[in-house]
Design a protein around this motif. Structure first.
Motif, PDB file in Angstrom:
ATOM      1  N   ARG A 241       0.863  -1.179   0.000  1.00 42.34           N
ATOM      2  CA  ARG A 241       0.000   0.000   0.000  1.00 42.34           C
ATOM      3  C   ARG A 241       0.899   1.228   0.000  1.00 42.34           C
ATOM      4  O   ARG A 241       2.086   1.143   0.344  1.00 42.34           O
ATOM      5  CB  ARG A 241      -0.944  -0.012   1.209  1.00 42.34           C
ATOM      6  CG  ARG A 241      -1.968  -1.148   1.121  1.00 42.34           C
ATOM      7  CD  ARG A 241      -2.643  -1.434   2.436  1.00 42.34           C
ATOM      8  NE  ARG A 241      -3.598  -0.398   2.819  1.00 42.34           N
ATOM      9  CZ  ARG A 241      -4.376  -0.490   3.904  1.00 42.34           C
ATOM     10  NH1 ARG A 241      -4.294  -1.563   4.700  1.00 42.34           N
ATOM     11  NH2 ARG A 241      -5.222   0.483   4.205  1.00 42.34           N
ATOM     12  N   GLU A 295      -1.340  -0.591   8.229  1.00 36.42           N
ATOM     13  CA  GLU A 295      -2.120  -0.421   9.458  1.00 36.42           C
ATOM     14  C   GLU A 295      -1.211  -0.197  10.654  1.00 36.42           C
ATOM     15  O   GLU A 295      -1.475   0.670  11.498  1.00 36.42           O
ATOM     16  CB  GLU A 295      -3.020  -1.643   9.688  1.00 36.42           C
ATOM     17  CG  GLU A 295      -4.109  -1.824   8.647  1.00 36.42           C
ATOM     18  CD  GLU A 295      -5.093  -0.674   8.600  1.00 36.42           C
ATOM     19  OE1 GLU A 295      -5.188   0.081   9.599  1.00 36.42           O
ATOM     20  OE2 GLU A 295      -5.758  -0.491   7.553  1.00 36.42           O
ATOM     21  N   SER A 298       0.468   3.344  10.231  1.00 37.35           N
ATOM     22  CA  SER A 298      -0.479   4.459  10.378  1.00 37.35           C
ATOM     23  C   SER A 298      -0.873   4.660  11.836  1.00 37.35           C
ATOM     24  O   SER A 298      -1.077   5.789  12.285  1.00 37.35           O
ATOM     25  CB  SER A 298      -1.719   4.221   9.514  1.00 37.35           C
ATOM     26  OG  SER A 298      -2.439   3.066   9.931  1.00 37.35           O
ATOM     27  N   THR A 309      -1.484  10.132   4.977  1.00 35.35           N
ATOM     28  CA  THR A 309      -2.714   9.485   4.549  1.00 35.35           C
ATOM     29  C   THR A 309      -2.351   8.377   3.570  1.00 35.35           C
ATOM     30  O   THR A 309      -1.218   8.336   3.066  1.00 35.35           O
ATOM     31  CB  THR A 309      -3.690  10.469   3.874  1.00 35.35           C
ATOM     32  OG1 THR A 309      -4.961   9.830   3.701  1.00 35.35           O
ATOM     33  CG2 THR A 309      -3.174  10.916   2.507  1.00 35.35           C
ATOM     34  N   GLU A 310      -3.303   7.511   3.313  1.00 35.56           N
ATOM     35  CA  GLU A 310      -3.076   6.497   2.301  1.00 35.56           C
ATOM     36  C   GLU A 310      -3.350   7.089   0.932  1.00 35.56           C
ATOM     37  O   GLU A 310      -4.274   7.892   0.759  1.00 35.56           O
ATOM     38  CB  GLU A 310      -3.974   5.271   2.525  1.00 35.56           C
ATOM     39  CG  GLU A 310      -3.683   4.148   1.543  1.00 35.56           C
ATOM     40  CD  GLU A 310      -4.420   2.856   1.850  1.00 35.56           C
ATOM     41  OE1 GLU A 310      -4.160   1.854   1.149  1.00 35.56           O
ATOM     42  OE2 GLU A 310      -5.246   2.840   2.786  1.00 35.56           O
ATOM     43  N   LEU A 312      -5.035   6.614  -2.250  1.00 32.41           N
ATOM     44  CA  LEU A 312      -6.158   5.759  -2.628  1.00 32.41           C
ATOM     45  C   LEU A 312      -6.516   5.886  -4.106  1.00 32.41           C
ATOM     46  O   LEU A 312      -6.436   6.975  -4.681  1.00 32.41           O
ATOM     47  CB  LEU A 312      -7.392   6.110  -1.798  1.00 32.41           C
ATOM     48  CG  LEU A 312      -7.284   5.890  -0.294  1.00 32.41           C
ATOM     49  CD1 LEU A 312      -8.479   6.496   0.414  1.00 32.41           C
ATOM     50  CD2 LEU A 312      -7.166   4.415   0.027  1.00 32.41           C
ATOM     51  N   LYS A 316     -11.816   3.483  -4.203  1.00 32.52           N
ATOM     52  CA  LYS A 316     -11.743   3.233  -2.762  1.00 32.52           C
ATOM     53  C   LYS A 316     -11.925   4.496  -1.916  1.00 32.52           C
ATOM     54  O   LYS A 316     -12.048   4.410  -0.690  1.00 32.52           O
ATOM     55  CB  LYS A 316     -10.406   2.579  -2.414  1.00 32.52           C
ATOM     56  CG  LYS A 316     -10.236   1.172  -2.989  1.00 32.52           C
ATOM     57  CD  LYS A 316      -8.901   0.576  -2.566  1.00 32.52           C
ATOM     58  CE  LYS A 316      -8.782  -0.879  -2.984  1.00 32.52           C
ATOM     59  NZ  LYS A 316      -8.817  -1.055  -4.449  1.00 32.52           N
ATOM     60  N   ASP A 319     -14.863   4.681   0.490  1.00 28.68           N
ATOM     61  CA  ASP A 319     -15.029   3.526   1.373  1.00 28.68           C
ATOM     62  C   ASP A 319     -14.492   3.776   2.777  1.00 28.68           C
ATOM     63  O   ASP A 319     -14.766   2.999   3.696  1.00 28.68           O
ATOM     64  CB  ASP A 319     -14.310   2.297   0.792  1.00 28.68           C
ATOM     65  CG  ASP A 319     -14.974   1.791  -0.476  1.00 28.68           C
ATOM     66  OD1 ASP A 319     -16.157   2.108  -0.691  1.00 28.68           O
ATOM     67  OD2 ASP A 319     -14.297   1.088  -1.252  1.00 28.68           O
ATOM     68  N   VAL A 320     -13.719   4.829   2.975  1.00 25.57           N
ATOM     69  CA  VAL A 320     -13.095   5.058   4.279  1.00 25.57           C
ATOM     70  C   VAL A 320     -14.101   5.663   5.254  1.00 25.57           C
ATOM     71  O   VAL A 320     -15.085   6.290   4.868  1.00 25.57           O
ATOM     72  CB  VAL A 320     -11.859   5.965   4.151  1.00 25.57           C
ATOM     73  CG1 VAL A 320     -10.831   5.356   3.203  1.00 25.57           C
ATOM     74  CG2 VAL A 320     -12.249   7.363   3.664  1.00 25.57           C
ATOM     75  N   GLU A 321     -13.842   5.481   6.541  1.00 30.31           N
ATOM     76  CA  GLU A 321     -14.789   5.908   7.570  1.00 30.31           C
ATOM     77  C   GLU A 321     -15.018   7.417   7.561  1.00 30.31           C
ATOM     78  O   GLU A 321     -16.134   7.888   7.789  1.00 30.31           O
ATOM     79  CB  GLU A 321     -14.289   5.457   8.952  1.00 30.31           C
ATOM     80  CG  GLU A 321     -15.287   5.713  10.059  1.00 30.31           C
ATOM     81  CD  GLU A 321     -14.838   5.164  11.400  1.00 30.31           C
ATOM     82  OE1 GLU A 321     -15.532   5.412  12.406  1.00 30.31           O
ATOM     83  OE2 GLU A 321     -13.792   4.496  11.440  1.00 30.31           O
ATOM     84  N   GLN A 322     -13.966   8.205   7.301  1.00 29.02           N
ATOM     85  CA  GLN A 322     -14.114   9.653   7.300  1.00 29.02           C
ATOM     86  C   GLN A 322     -15.096  10.107   6.230  1.00 29.02           C
ATOM     87  O   GLN A 322     -15.840  11.069   6.413  1.00 29.02           O
ATOM     88  CB  GLN A 322     -12.756  10.335   7.086  1.00 29.02           C
ATOM     89  CG  GLN A 322     -12.800  11.853   7.047  1.00 29.02           C
ATOM     90  CD  GLN A 322     -13.250  12.481   8.362  1.00 29.02           C
ATOM     91  OE1 GLN A 322     -13.136  11.875   9.419  1.00 29.02           O
ATOM     92  NE2 GLN A 322     -13.766  13.691   8.290  1.00 29.02           N
TER      93      GLN A 322
END
Length: 410
Positions: A241, A295, A298, A309-310, A312, A316, A319-322
């Motif tokens: 990643r 993971e 981070s 940050t990733e 992306l 995707k 899809d992240v929680e934020q």
């Protein structure tokens, strides 16, 4: 909650991005937006397999569409009727097309005194004011493209940010005119160039070149932080990643070393030292990142207060929680699909009205709007017959997916 522009009516004659993006924001702020389109529709309706593109779906939801042939006498008359009931007219036609179709400030002001008018064009006042420019032309003319050389050759950034910035500036201009109850004709006649937009966006870089010229005598381009700061950029983790690190200061470096359990080297304590030993720093950072999963890394970086940050891919991002909590997008149905369309980020000023409404089919509201303008059923039928207006065909397969599925089945 109503948006701050509830009760306002906007007429949009827009194509591609700049004007539709501006009216998208106005719609999210509560305005009613009537999209006036030529026969065949605006360009973004036909960009993906003969159907609407992501641009059309993202920036035209909640609008009404009327299909007018403004080059006919009847079409021009209907446009005048719509202007008479509007508060704002916003378009990005070429200057010559605007004059030909009588869509200038003078034309609209004569019909509706006090109207707020915005023309997003290639160039503002000056010797090139009649020329046509698009997003990449603005990038090339204002220094952005010269500095962006992924393969050694000047190239565009990719996303049409200049168009979107121009749309934002257009909204600012419209709101400033609406806030002034005594706004002069000059203030209400907003002429905005993509070129001038690009100059303002590039102000930091253009002033930076002047600074270097006056200090060193050489007009050197200011490097981006990524190229001038060791440890600033994208690095690959052990699980393949990508993580993007921001290391602008010595404190950033100290926190990163603490989180990654790197022994602090006094020879690399300052940015000047790290620049001097750039290859060493890059190896240290790349090695520390590659040694850990995303993971795990981070979690330690977040605890240490490191900016990251990733990186992306587009599929995707939402899809992240934020992005999901609370939702930063609205589910919008269109044709046979459903899309997650990101919303205007200033939620306190926005309106929920129309947020879930799909973008319109071409001419979907033609008949309704003509009725509201006082046209009889007989008159509407005649206008449709002579081609002055068009209404929507109820086509749920805008991208010809049924034909493709049949071809595959055979």
């Amino acid at each position: 909650m109503n948006g701050v522009l509830a009760g306002r009516t906007v007429l949009e004659l827009g194509s591609m991005i700049a004007a539709p993006f501006a009216t998208h924001i106005l719609q999210q702020l509560g305005a009613k937006v009537i999209k006036i389109e030529p026969p065949g529709g605006e360009t973004t309706r036909r960009l993906v397999r003969g159907g609407p593109s992501g641009t059309y779906i993202a920036y035209n939801r909640g609008k009404s569409s009327i299909c007018l042939n403004l080059q006919t006498e009847d079409g021009s008359r209907i446009f005048s009727d719509l202007v008479a009931g509007a508060d704002i007219v916003l378009h990005n036609l070429s200057p010559s097309a605007a004059r030909k179709m009588k869509v200038t400030f003078e034309d609209c002001e004569a019909i509706r005194p006090g109207i707020v008018f915005c023309h997003i064009k290639g160039y503002g006042p000056g010797p090139q004011s009649e020329e046509i420019a698009s997003n990449p032309i603005a990038e090339a003319a204002t220094g952005v493209m010269f500095a962006n050389r992924s393969t050694g050759k000047p190239s565009r950034l990719g996303p049409s940010y200049h168009d979107q910035f121009a749309g934002c500036y257009a909204v600012i201009g419209v709101l400033s005119a609406l806030l002034d109850p005594d706004a002069s004709a000059e203030r209400r006649n907003i002429q905005l160039g993509l070129y001038e937009t690009g100059l303002h966006i590039a102000a930091r870089e253009l002033v930076g070149v002047q600074l270097k010229s006056q200090i060193t005598g050489n007009p050197e381009q200011e490097p981006s932080p990524e190229f001038s700061m060791p440890g600033y950029g994208a690095y690959e983790t052990s699980d393949d990643r990508w993580i993007y690190l921001v290391m602008l200061t010595d404190e950033h470096w100290r926190k990163f070393c603490l989180a990654a359990r790197i022994e602090l080297d006094p020879e690399l304590a300052t940015l000047r030292q790290r620049r001097k030993h750039r290859p060493v720093v890059e190896d240290i950072v790349a090695g520390a990142v590659k040694d850990k999963s995303y993971e795990a890394l981070s979690a330690t970086l977040a605890a240490a207060g490191v900016g990251f940050t990733e990186v992306l891919s587009g599929d995707k991002v939402l899809d992240v929680e934020q992005a999901q909590n609370p939702p930063k997008y609205t589910k919008v149905p269109f044709a046979s699909f459903t899309f997650d369309a990101p919303d205007f980020p200033v939620s306190a000023a926005a309106s929920p009205e129309g947020r879930e409404a799909p973008p319109p089919l071409l001419g979907e509201h033609t008949v309704t709007l003509l009725r509201q303008s006082g046209y009889s059923e007989e008159a509407i039928a005649e206008l449709l017959a002579v081609g002055a207006v068009s209404d929507a065909s109820d086509d749920g397969d805008l991208w010809n997916t049924k034909i493709e599925r049949l071809a595959v089945a055979r």
